[in-house]
Write a protein that holds these residues in place. Sequence first.
Motif, short mmCIF file in Angstrom:
data_model
loop_
_atom_site.label_atom_id
_atom_site.label_comp_id
_atom_site.label_asym_id
_atom_site.label_seq_id
_atom_site.Cartn_x
_atom_site.Cartn_y
_atom_site.Cartn_z
N LYS A 250 20.85 -11.49 3.06
CA LYS A 250 20.58 -12.64 3.93
C LYS A 250 21.29 -13.90 3.44
O LYS A 250 21.58 -14.80 4.24
CB LYS A 250 19.07 -12.88 4.02
CG LYS A 250 18.33 -11.83 4.84
CD LYS A 250 16.84 -12.12 4.92
CE LYS A 250 16.13 -11.07 5.78
NZ LYS A 250 14.66 -11.32 5.87
N MET A 256 26.41 -12.47 8.01
CA MET A 256 25.32 -13.44 8.11
C MET A 256 25.86 -14.85 7.91
O MET A 256 25.48 -15.79 8.63
CB MET A 256 24.24 -13.13 7.07
CG MET A 256 23.28 -12.02 7.47
SD MET A 256 22.30 -12.45 8.93
CE MET A 256 21.44 -13.91 8.33
N GLU A 346 20.63 -10.09 11.78
CA GLU A 346 19.60 -9.85 10.75
C GLU A 346 18.98 -8.47 10.92
O GLU A 346 18.80 -7.73 9.94
CB GLU A 346 18.54 -10.94 10.83
CG GLU A 346 18.99 -12.29 10.29
CD GLU A 346 17.90 -13.34 10.39
OE1 GLU A 346 16.90 -13.08 11.08
OE2 GLU A 346 18.07 -14.42 9.78
#
Length: 438
Positions: A250, A256, A346
């Motif tokens: 993340k 991302m 995600e």
Amino acid sequence: MSYKNIVLIAVFLSFSVSQAQELLSKENAIKLALENNYGIKIAKNKVKIAENNASIYNSGYLPKVTANAGANYNNNSSEFTSQSGDKSEINDAESKVYNASIGLNYTLFDGLGRTYNYKKLKETYNLSELEAQAIIENSVLQIFATYYNVAQLTVDAINILESLKISKQRLERANYSFDYGQSTKLQVLNAEVDVNNDSIRYINTQRFLANSKRDLNLLLGRSVTANFTVDMDVSFNLIFDYQNLLEKAKSHNIEMQKVTKNIELSNFDIKINKSGLYPTLNFNSSFGFNKYDNDITFTNAEQLSKGLNAGVSLNWNLFDGGNTKTRIQNSKIVADNLQVQKEQVENELERSIANALEIYNNALFILNSEEKNVETNKRNFSRTEEQFKLGQITSIEFRQAQVNLFNAQSNFNLAKYDAKNAELKLLQLSGELLSQEF
């Protein structure tokens, strides 16, 4: 082609590929790729373009300065008639005009559009670096996949040569036995067939190996004919935790980071479009001179004027038919879409890490199982070989044990590099691939 010719070709290939080969380590392969890989070079040049675009020279903050100069020559003849009817004329009246000026134009205020656009260019540069990093990561994965394919084929070739050696010894034994009347011609023919098959397998493996080396050289951006050997040892990081991988991903996963950067850029687009609601204030200044040179037909022989001009101007588009409003609304929708895209990335990342971790764990299990199979088949072949020498089993049973051993070695070899490639994929997903020591 007889089996003797095939064996000679196999031996020649084995000798020739062992000559004048550099050892290409994984570290050197990555270093060469970062310097020479074509895709990486193009990506780096795109970063340079984005860096130029983010310069102060492309920001609109600097004033515009212009210079003008000119010269004119006039030669006119005129004829005049007065109200009383008298006529007069001037012939070949010459005049020369020279002028020059320098001007400055600067935007004092544009609704902060220039400010947000400059910040957007800076973030666009950062995004280009992320895109280049993504290309580098994918290139590194591709290079390692090809590097380990070379290693796998190299080990396969070694194992095939060992199997070929065993097959040749069996053929010699069959010929001796046949010469002394202890076996039939069928056993000799079977042994010849097996030598041929092992030789053909070796030749094909050498061809695959040569092709794979050329593929790797191409990825490294060097001559495709360069010969080399590779490091066939691999080590594994056996400890991977799903939650830990997810947290790292993340923060460090390239996809991302890219979608987060695009959200920042979309926010700047909203502010840039909103700047159209505000007035624009410009400052203008210039300094110039004009010089006239006249002949005797003119009242003044010479005239010179010079001076400084300065001023400000305000421009406010009070209503543009709703174009600015539409742009603001659309930029907000784009920003909303990017938020949705971030949620999608995600979720996909969670799925990809879970799948990759399971693939990796399965690959390790298969690797351990294949390693045990190799040890089992080695013991089985050793006993079978003893029994074959004592004449307690047939050549077919001996050959089957030999094939089983080779297949076990080949499967273990494949499993080893499959597991390593699975580990590298996990490292890429977590954003740690380029920080590893290879």
